[in-house]
Motif scaffolding. Structure first.
Motif, PDB file in Angstrom:
ATOM      1  N   LYS A 161       7.968  10.366   4.769  1.00  0.00           N
ATOM      2  CA  LYS A 161       8.678   9.040   4.292  1.00  0.00           C
ATOM      3  C   LYS A 161       8.211   7.944   4.600  1.00  0.00           C
ATOM      4  O   LYS A 161       8.001   6.851   3.612  1.00  0.00           O
ATOM      5  CB  LYS A 161       9.980   9.149   4.862  1.00  0.00           C
ATOM      6  CG  LYS A 161      11.052  10.321   4.184  1.00  0.00           C
ATOM      7  CD  LYS A 161      12.529  10.525   4.855  1.00  0.00           C
ATOM      8  CE  LYS A 161      13.224  11.485   4.317  1.00  0.00           C
ATOM      9  NZ  LYS A 161      14.439  11.872   5.175  1.00  0.00           N
ATOM     10  N   GLU A 162       7.745   7.736   5.635  1.00  0.00           N
ATOM     11  CA  GLU A 162       7.069   6.466   6.158  1.00  0.00           C
ATOM     12  C   GLU A 162       5.705   6.178   5.414  1.00  0.00           C
ATOM     13  O   GLU A 162       5.502   5.248   4.868  1.00  0.00           O
ATOM     14  CB  GLU A 162       6.643   6.590   7.573  1.00  0.00           C
ATOM     15  CG  GLU A 162       7.711   6.257   8.487  1.00  0.00           C
ATOM     16  CD  GLU A 162       7.361   6.264   9.972  1.00  0.00           C
ATOM     17  OE1 GLU A 162       6.042   6.547  10.379  1.00  0.00           O
ATOM     18  OE2 GLU A 162       8.129   5.989  11.001  1.00  0.00           O
ATOM     19  N   LEU A 163       4.958   7.276   4.985  1.00  0.00           N
ATOM     20  CA  LEU A 163       3.987   6.996   4.205  1.00  0.00           C
ATOM     21  C   LEU A 163       4.063   6.720   2.715  1.00  0.00           C
ATOM     22  O   LEU A 163       3.514   5.479   2.119  1.00  0.00           O
ATOM     23  CB  LEU A 163       2.846   8.177   4.123  1.00  0.00           C
ATOM     24  CG  LEU A 163       2.190   8.665   5.324  1.00  0.00           C
ATOM     25  CD1 LEU A 163       1.430   9.757   5.352  1.00  0.00           C
ATOM     26  CD2 LEU A 163       1.566   7.302   6.042  1.00  0.00           C
ATOM     27  N   TYR A 164       5.067   7.328   2.023  1.00  0.00           N
ATOM     28  CA  TYR A 164       5.426   7.271   0.817  1.00  0.00           C
ATOM     29  C   TYR A 164       6.041   5.615   0.584  1.00  0.00           C
ATOM     30  O   TYR A 164       5.746   4.920  -0.326  1.00  0.00           O
ATOM     31  CB  TYR A 164       6.348   8.097   0.168  1.00  0.00           C
ATOM     32  CG  TYR A 164       5.502   9.336  -0.195  1.00  0.00           C
ATOM     33  CD1 TYR A 164       4.750   9.317  -1.215  1.00  0.00           C
ATOM     34  CD2 TYR A 164       5.633  10.502   0.610  1.00  0.00           C
ATOM     35  CE1 TYR A 164       3.835  10.535  -1.609  1.00  0.00           C
ATOM     36  CE2 TYR A 164       5.017  11.626   0.060  1.00  0.00           C
ATOM     37  CZ  TYR A 164       4.205  11.839  -0.864  1.00  0.00           C
ATOM     38  OH  TYR A 164       3.306  12.830  -1.176  1.00  0.00           O
ATOM     39  N   SER A 165       6.830   5.318   1.503  1.00  0.00           N
ATOM     40  CA  SER A 165       7.581   4.080   1.751  1.00  0.00           C
ATOM     41  C   SER A 165       6.632   2.983   1.802  1.00  0.00           C
ATOM     42  O   SER A 165       6.424   1.809   1.170  1.00  0.00           O
ATOM     43  CB  SER A 165       8.535   3.917   2.849  1.00  0.00           C
ATOM     44  OG  SER A 165       9.345   4.834   2.675  1.00  0.00           O
ATOM     45  N   ALA A 166       5.341   3.231   2.594  1.00  0.00           N
ATOM     46  CA  ALA A 166       4.551   2.043   2.818  1.00  0.00           C
ATOM     47  C   ALA A 166       3.591   1.692   1.350  1.00  0.00           C
ATOM     48  O   ALA A 166       3.104   0.514   1.292  1.00  0.00           O
ATOM     49  CB  ALA A 166       3.257   2.679   3.630  1.00  0.00           C
ATOM     50  N   LEU A 167       3.693   2.549   0.534  1.00  0.00           N
ATOM     51  CA  LEU A 167       3.183   2.381  -0.872  1.00  0.00           C
ATOM     52  C   LEU A 167       3.864   1.276  -1.546  1.00  0.00           C
ATOM     53  O   LEU A 167       3.105   0.491  -2.509  1.00  0.00           O
ATOM     54  CB  LEU A 167       3.049   3.449  -1.739  1.00  0.00           C
ATOM     55  CG  LEU A 167       2.249   4.789  -1.071  1.00  0.00           C
ATOM     56  CD1 LEU A 167       2.317   5.811  -2.160  1.00  0.00           C
ATOM     57  CD2 LEU A 167       0.555   4.291  -1.028  1.00  0.00           C
ATOM     58  N   LYS A 168       5.050   0.865  -1.199  1.00  0.00           N
ATOM     59  CA  LYS A 168       5.898  -0.187  -1.824  1.00  0.00           C
ATOM     60  C   LYS A 168       5.685  -1.546  -1.128  1.00  0.00           C
ATOM     61  O   LYS A 168       6.137  -2.437  -1.787  1.00  0.00           O
ATOM     62  CB  LYS A 168       7.139   0.298  -1.748  1.00  0.00           C
ATOM     63  CG  LYS A 168       7.685   1.785  -2.490  1.00  0.00           C
ATOM     64  CD  LYS A 168       9.030   2.200  -2.254  1.00  0.00           C
ATOM     65  CE  LYS A 168       9.239   3.463  -2.905  1.00  0.00           C
ATOM     66  NZ  LYS A 168      10.689   3.981  -2.379  1.00  0.00           N
ATOM     67  N   GLY A 169       4.994  -1.336  -0.003  1.00  0.00           N
ATOM     68  CA  GLY A 169       4.790  -2.687   0.420  1.00  0.00           C
ATOM     69  C   GLY A 169       3.364  -3.061   1.052  1.00  0.00           C
ATOM     70  O   GLY A 169       2.516  -3.036  -0.086  1.00  0.00           O
ATOM     71  N   ASP A 170       3.239  -3.357   2.272  1.00  0.00           N
ATOM     72  CA  ASP A 170       1.814  -3.563   2.706  1.00  0.00           C
ATOM     73  C   ASP A 170       1.348  -2.034   3.348  1.00  0.00           C
ATOM     74  O   ASP A 170       1.742  -1.974   4.428  1.00  0.00           O
ATOM     75  CB  ASP A 170       2.049  -4.640   3.935  1.00  0.00           C
ATOM     76  CG  ASP A 170       0.542  -4.897   4.495  1.00  0.00           C
ATOM     77  OD1 ASP A 170      -0.392  -4.036   4.282  1.00  0.00           O
ATOM     78  OD2 ASP A 170       0.249  -5.870   5.070  1.00  0.00           O
TER      79      ASP A 170
END
Length: 237
Positions: free
Chosen positions: A131-140
């Motif tokens: 989840k952290e990795l996929y979420s990271a794609l939306k930010g920095d």
């Protein structure tokens, strides 16, 4: 028995126009998608244990999946699923353990209590990791994904009898490697960032896991992976 080093030909995925295999005829079948990291976990377990002759691989086209798969095989309509002994089971990590418990081949879950306990800790974190990795794609991406990769770096090296999370190759490595494979590629190709920079244990782990035939046989085409991420997760970038 097939050896773990044999490279299987990749048959074309079944689509909405494909006839089903002869279901529940006593054949054990693992339904996967070549591009799905969750399905890849069960595929790795099958290959690592040398079960190519015992568990038939049935690839499904997730973009054009056959109706009979949901109707007759797995009502959840997801991959992976395993048809075995007249029933169908799902959920990738459950299937890794099921394959390990019910078929011959090298064990994927260690019996050593300390390794078992640490393994359960790592498994309990894996959904947070993804989840952290996929979420990271939306930010920095580089900054936001850093703690997840640091977690892996800090978890490696606890046992000195091998380069993997529990020393020897195990279900923990299988749980993480499909996602590390994808994000290492995407971060390098799209963001020009090497996730192993400053993480020597992670670099060594990636190098060693790529010597495991049961895993390398399941690797996706790098261009396909990057293209899929660009289309599905990075369209706004």
């Amino acid at each position: 028995m097939a050896t773990a080093g044999v490279q299987e030909p990749r048959i074309p995925p079944l689509t909405s126009t494909s006839e089903p295999p002869p279901l529940f005829d006593g054949t054990t079948r693992l339904y996967i998608s070549y591009i799905c990291p969750y399905a890849q976990r069960a595929w790795i377990a099958r290959n690592y244990k040398g079960l190519q002759d015992k568990i038939e691989l049935v690839p499904i086209d997730l973009q054009n999946r056959p109706a009979w798969y949901k109707e007759k095989v797995y009502p959840e309509n997801k991959v992976p699923s395993l048809e075995h002994n007249g029933k169908v089971l799902g959920e990738s990590l459950d299937l890794v353990k099921y394959i390990d418990d019910n078929f011959e081949g090298p064990s994927l879950v260690p019996s050593d209590p300390a390794k078992k306990e640490f393994g359960e800790q790592l498994i309990s974190y894996v959904d947070t990791f993804t989840k952290e990795l996929y979420s990271a794609l939306k930010g920095d991406p580089i900054q936001q994904a850093s703690p997840a990769f640091d977690y892996l770096e800090n978890s490696l090296g606890k046992f000195d009898d091998g380069p993997f999370f529990l020393g020897q190759f195990s279900w923990v490595d299988i749980a993480y490697v499909p996602f590390v494979e994808r994000f290492q590629l995407v971060f390098l190709e799209v963001f020009k960032h090497d996730i192993t920079e400053g993480r020597p244990k992670l670099a060594a782990w990636i190098e060693e896991v790529n010597k495991i035939n049961g895993y390398t046989q399941t690797r996706g085409d790098p261009k396909d992976i990057v293209d899929l991420f660009k289309k599905r997760f990075l369209a706004q970038q």
